[in-house]
Design an enzyme around this catalytic site. Structure first.
Site, PDB file in Angstrom:
ATOM      1  N   SER A 285     -43.923  70.769  11.063  1.00  0.00           N
ATOM      2  CA  SER A 285     -44.765  70.768  12.258  1.00  0.00           C
ATOM      3  C   SER A 285     -44.590  69.443  12.974  1.00  0.00           C
ATOM      4  CB  SER A 285     -46.242  70.941  11.873  1.00  0.00           C
ATOM      5  OG  SER A 285     -47.094  70.685  12.969  1.00  0.00           O
TER       6      SER A 285
ATOM      7  N   TYR B 173     -53.526  68.636   6.755  1.00  0.00           N
ATOM      8  CA  TYR B 173     -52.388  69.416   7.265  1.00  0.00           C
ATOM      9  C   TYR B 173     -51.253  68.488   7.666  1.00  0.00           C
ATOM     10  CZ  TYR B 173     -49.769  72.546  10.384  1.00  0.00           C
ATOM     11  OH  TYR B 173     -48.789  73.271  11.003  1.00  0.00           O
TER      12      TYR B 173
END
Length: 256
Positions: A146, A159
């Site tokens: 990501s 995350y």
């Protein structure tokens, strides 16, 4: 003369988190490029829908309901895939989740859940499938990271930590396993339209902020991740390893 190198004919791929969203799009995209595809997810009903879509393309589909945080579940499914197909050529570690908490609000349970789902699962699958690939002296592993692993965002510290670790893990595995003919790369998406992002993208102020930080001035469509994945899985990327390709509309040029 170069276009055939992008084809995945006669390859066997495994995609985790393939029941919906990015995983579903990648599984179908690999099938369109010629691969037979094994798919992992926790929800059997989602798997059957994706398997039907793969089969409609004339490719074989092998759905498995798997908890990818559990080594024994992965080992059992991988053994079954190899028994049926003889090999796994491509692994895409896509399984993941997020809980949007400010750092002071993160609980131990949230930390453990996100770490296991995003990072531990990717390592376990890479390790288990990597042993098989090492024996064959061939393999393509693609980790779905990501932009949060590259730039700092305001929420989702756990995350972000998992995705930064995934980018570094990609480099280390590429370094260790290159001599075995295994190439390990990553893809780093920004915002794409998925069931998991639908709610937040429906908030006008938040969407406007995302678009303001994106040079291409829009969020991504899932189909726009397929080309990068097929490239990294194919012979067209034979001299590419240890890299994370950011598919982000230019967001990581400057970040938040």
């Amino acid at each position: 003369m170069y276009l055939p190198s992008f084809q995945l004919n006669n390859k066997v791929a495994l995609v985790t988190g393939a029941g919906r969203g990015i995983g579903r799009a990648l599984a179908i995209g690999l099938a369109e490029a010629g691969a037979d595809v094994a798919i992992f997810a926790r929800t059997a009903a989602d798997l059957e829908v994706v398997a039907a879509e793969i089969r409609a393309l004339g490719r074989q589909a092998y759905p498995f309901t798997v908890d990818v945080t559990q080594r024994e579940h992965i080992e059992e499914a991988v053994e079954a895939i190899i028994a049926q197909t003889g090999r796994i050529d491509i692994l895409i570690n896509n399984a993941g989740m997020n809980i949007r908490s400010q750092a002071l609000a993160v609980t131990d349970e949230e930390w453990d859940t996100i770490m296991q789902t995003n990072l531990k699962s990717a390592f376990l699958c890479s390790q288990i499938v990597g042993r098989h690939m090492q024996g064959r002296e061939y393999g393509r592993i693609i980790n779905i990271a990501s932009v949060a692993g590259q730039v700092a965002l305001r929420t989702g510290v756990v995350y972000a930590a998992t995705k930064a670790a995934m980018i570094q893990m990609t480099k280390v595995l590429a370094l260790e396993w290159g001599k075995f003919g295994i190439q390990v790369n990553g893809i780093g998406p920004w915002y794409f339209k998925t069931p998991l992002t639908e709610k937040i993208l429906n908030q006008p102020d938040y969407l406007a902020e995302i678009i303001a930080r994106t040079p291409l001035k829009r969020v991504g469509e899932l189909e726009e991740l397929v080309g990068p994945a097929v490239f990294l899985a194919s012979d067209a990327a034979n001299y590419v390893t240890g890299q994370t390709l950011f598919v982000d509309g230019g967001m990581t040029i400057y970040g938040f």
